[in-house]
Motif scaffolding. Structure first.
Motif, PDB file in Angstrom:
ATOM      1  N   THR A 211      40.045  43.075  39.635  1.00 56.24           N
ATOM      2  CA  THR A 211      41.072  42.413  38.844  1.00 56.24           C
ATOM      3  C   THR A 211      40.612  40.999  38.486  1.00 56.24           C
ATOM      4  O   THR A 211      39.907  40.349  39.260  1.00 56.24           O
ATOM      5  CB  THR A 211      42.409  42.324  39.607  1.00 56.24           C
ATOM      6  OG1 THR A 211      42.226  41.565  40.802  1.00 56.24           O
ATOM      7  CG2 THR A 211      42.942  43.702  39.954  1.00 56.24           C
ATOM      8  N   ILE A 212      41.015  40.552  37.294  1.00 58.76           N
ATOM      9  CA  ILE A 212      40.679  39.212  36.830  1.00 58.76           C
ATOM     10  C   ILE A 212      41.970  38.521  36.434  1.00 58.76           C
ATOM     11  O   ILE A 212      42.798  39.091  35.722  1.00 58.76           O
ATOM     12  CB  ILE A 212      39.716  39.245  35.634  1.00 58.76           C
ATOM     13  CG1 ILE A 212      38.438  39.998  35.991  1.00 58.76           C
ATOM     14  CG2 ILE A 212      39.394  37.825  35.164  1.00 58.76           C
ATOM     15  CD1 ILE A 212      37.479  40.172  34.827  1.00 58.76           C
TER      16      ILE A 212
ATOM     17  N   CYS B   7      45.094  40.071  34.425  1.00 60.54           N
ATOM     18  CA  CYS B   7      46.415  39.456  34.552  1.00 60.54           C
ATOM     19  C   CYS B   7      46.377  38.099  33.860  1.00 60.54           C
ATOM     20  O   CYS B   7      45.631  37.208  34.262  1.00 60.54           O
ATOM     21  CB  CYS B   7      46.791  39.291  36.017  1.00 60.54           C
ATOM     22  SG  CYS B   7      47.005  40.866  36.857  1.00 60.54           S
ATOM     23  N   VAL B   8      47.193  37.953  32.826  1.00 62.98           N
ATOM     24  CA  VAL B   8      47.266  36.728  32.041  1.00 62.98           C
ATOM     25  C   VAL B   8      48.614  36.074  32.318  1.00 62.98           C
ATOM     26  O   VAL B   8      49.648  36.728  32.204  1.00 62.98           O
ATOM     27  CB  VAL B   8      47.130  37.035  30.538  1.00 62.98           C
ATOM     28  CG1 VAL B   8      47.239  35.772  29.709  1.00 62.98           C
ATOM     29  CG2 VAL B   8      45.828  37.759  30.251  1.00 62.98           C
TER      30      VAL B   8
ATOM     31  N   ALA C  91      48.607  35.453  38.731  1.00 61.36           N
ATOM     32  CA  ALA C  91      47.327  35.234  38.043  1.00 61.36           C
ATOM     33  C   ALA C  91      46.286  34.680  39.015  1.00 61.36           C
ATOM     34  O   ALA C  91      45.123  35.070  38.980  1.00 61.36           O
ATOM     35  CB  ALA C  91      47.515  34.288  36.861  1.00 61.36           C
ATOM     36  N   TYR C  92      46.707  33.799  39.910  1.00 61.89           N
ATOM     37  CA  TYR C  92      45.783  33.204  40.888  1.00 61.89           C
ATOM     38  C   TYR C  92      45.430  34.143  42.047  1.00 61.89           C
ATOM     39  O   TYR C  92      44.483  33.871  42.776  1.00 61.89           O
ATOM     40  CB  TYR C  92      46.362  31.906  41.450  1.00 61.89           C
ATOM     41  CG  TYR C  92      46.080  30.696  40.602  1.00 61.89           C
ATOM     42  CD1 TYR C  92      44.838  30.066  40.629  1.00 61.89           C
ATOM     43  CD2 TYR C  92      47.059  30.162  39.774  1.00 61.89           C
ATOM     44  CE1 TYR C  92      44.579  28.948  39.856  1.00 61.89           C
ATOM     45  CE2 TYR C  92      46.809  29.041  38.996  1.00 61.89           C
ATOM     46  CZ  TYR C  92      45.569  28.449  39.040  1.00 61.89           C
ATOM     47  OH  TYR C  92      45.305  27.342  38.272  1.00 61.89           O
ATOM     48  N   ARG C  93      46.154  35.229  42.234  1.00 61.75           N
ATOM     49  CA  ARG C  93      45.888  36.148  43.356  1.00 61.75           C
ATOM     50  C   ARG C  93      44.882  37.243  43.028  1.00 61.75           C
ATOM     51  O   ARG C  93      44.651  38.131  43.846  1.00 61.75           O
ATOM     52  CB  ARG C  93      47.188  36.802  43.822  1.00 61.75           C
ATOM     53  CG  ARG C  93      48.008  35.968  44.749  1.00 61.75           C
ATOM     54  CD  ARG C  93      49.065  36.775  45.490  1.00 61.75           C
ATOM     55  NE  ARG C  93      49.916  37.528  44.605  1.00 61.75           N
ATOM     56  CZ  ARG C  93      51.104  37.111  44.144  1.00 61.75           C
ATOM     57  NH1 ARG C  93      51.578  35.940  44.488  1.00 61.75           N
ATOM     58  NH2 ARG C  93      51.804  37.861  43.338  1.00 61.75           N
ATOM     59  N   GLN C  94      44.241  37.199  41.904  1.00 59.91           N
ATOM     60  CA  GLN C  94      43.321  38.260  41.507  1.00 59.91           C
ATOM     61  C   GLN C  94      41.941  38.060  42.140  1.00 59.91           C
ATOM     62  O   GLN C  94      41.646  37.006  42.676  1.00 59.91           O
ATOM     63  CB  GLN C  94      43.235  38.331  39.979  1.00 59.91           C
ATOM     64  CG  GLN C  94      44.585  38.527  39.308  1.00 59.91           C
ATOM     65  CD  GLN C  94      45.431  39.611  39.955  1.00 59.91           C
ATOM     66  OE1 GLN C  94      45.001  40.753  40.099  1.00 59.91           O
ATOM     67  NE2 GLN C  94      46.644  39.257  40.366  1.00 59.91           N
ATOM     68  N   ASP C  95      41.103  39.101  42.077  1.00 57.09           N
ATOM     69  CA  ASP C  95      39.767  39.040  42.673  1.00 57.09           C
ATOM     70  C   ASP C  95      38.936  37.909  42.071  1.00 57.09           C
ATOM     71  O   ASP C  95      38.230  37.197  42.777  1.00 57.09           O
ATOM     72  CB  ASP C  95      39.026  40.359  42.455  1.00 57.09           C
ATOM     73  CG  ASP C  95      39.717  41.527  43.119  1.00 57.09           C
ATOM     74  OD1 ASP C  95      40.231  41.359  44.244  1.00 57.09           O
ATOM     75  OD2 ASP C  95      39.750  42.621  42.517  1.00 57.09           O
TER      76      ASP C  95
END
Length: 90
Positions: free
Chosen positions: A8-9, A40-41, A71-75
């Protein structure tokens, strides 16, 4: 049954100086999503350049408009500047 976790981004909204217009554009977000990546935007990311949240989500079913924390919790989290005051979210 095997479950593979997908990469995820996250693209948090950029907070700019007055008069500055900057955003990751929907075609880039769609390109990444079409590489089997969930993107995730943060809601409102493209507003300063005239792009609605729908412009992002229309690029792919793998694009999700989310809140800042998500958004900040992505890989992978993509930002152009140090996220002053938001380091605890990374």
């Amino acid at each position: 049954m095997t479950s593979e976790r997908q990469l995820t981004i996250g693209f948090p909204r950029m907070y700019n100086e007055p008069g500055e217009r900057r955003a990751f554009l929907p075609p880039l977000i769609g390109l990444l999503a079409n590489m089997d990546v969930d993107v995730c935007v943060e809601s409102g990311s493209g507003a300063g350049m005239g792009y609605s949240d729908d412009a992002y989500s229309a690029t792919s079913p793998r694009v999700h408009v989310v809140d800042e924390a998500t958004a900040y919790r992505q890989d992978i989290v993509v930002v152009l500047r140090a996220p002053e005051g938001r380091y605890e979210l990374i």
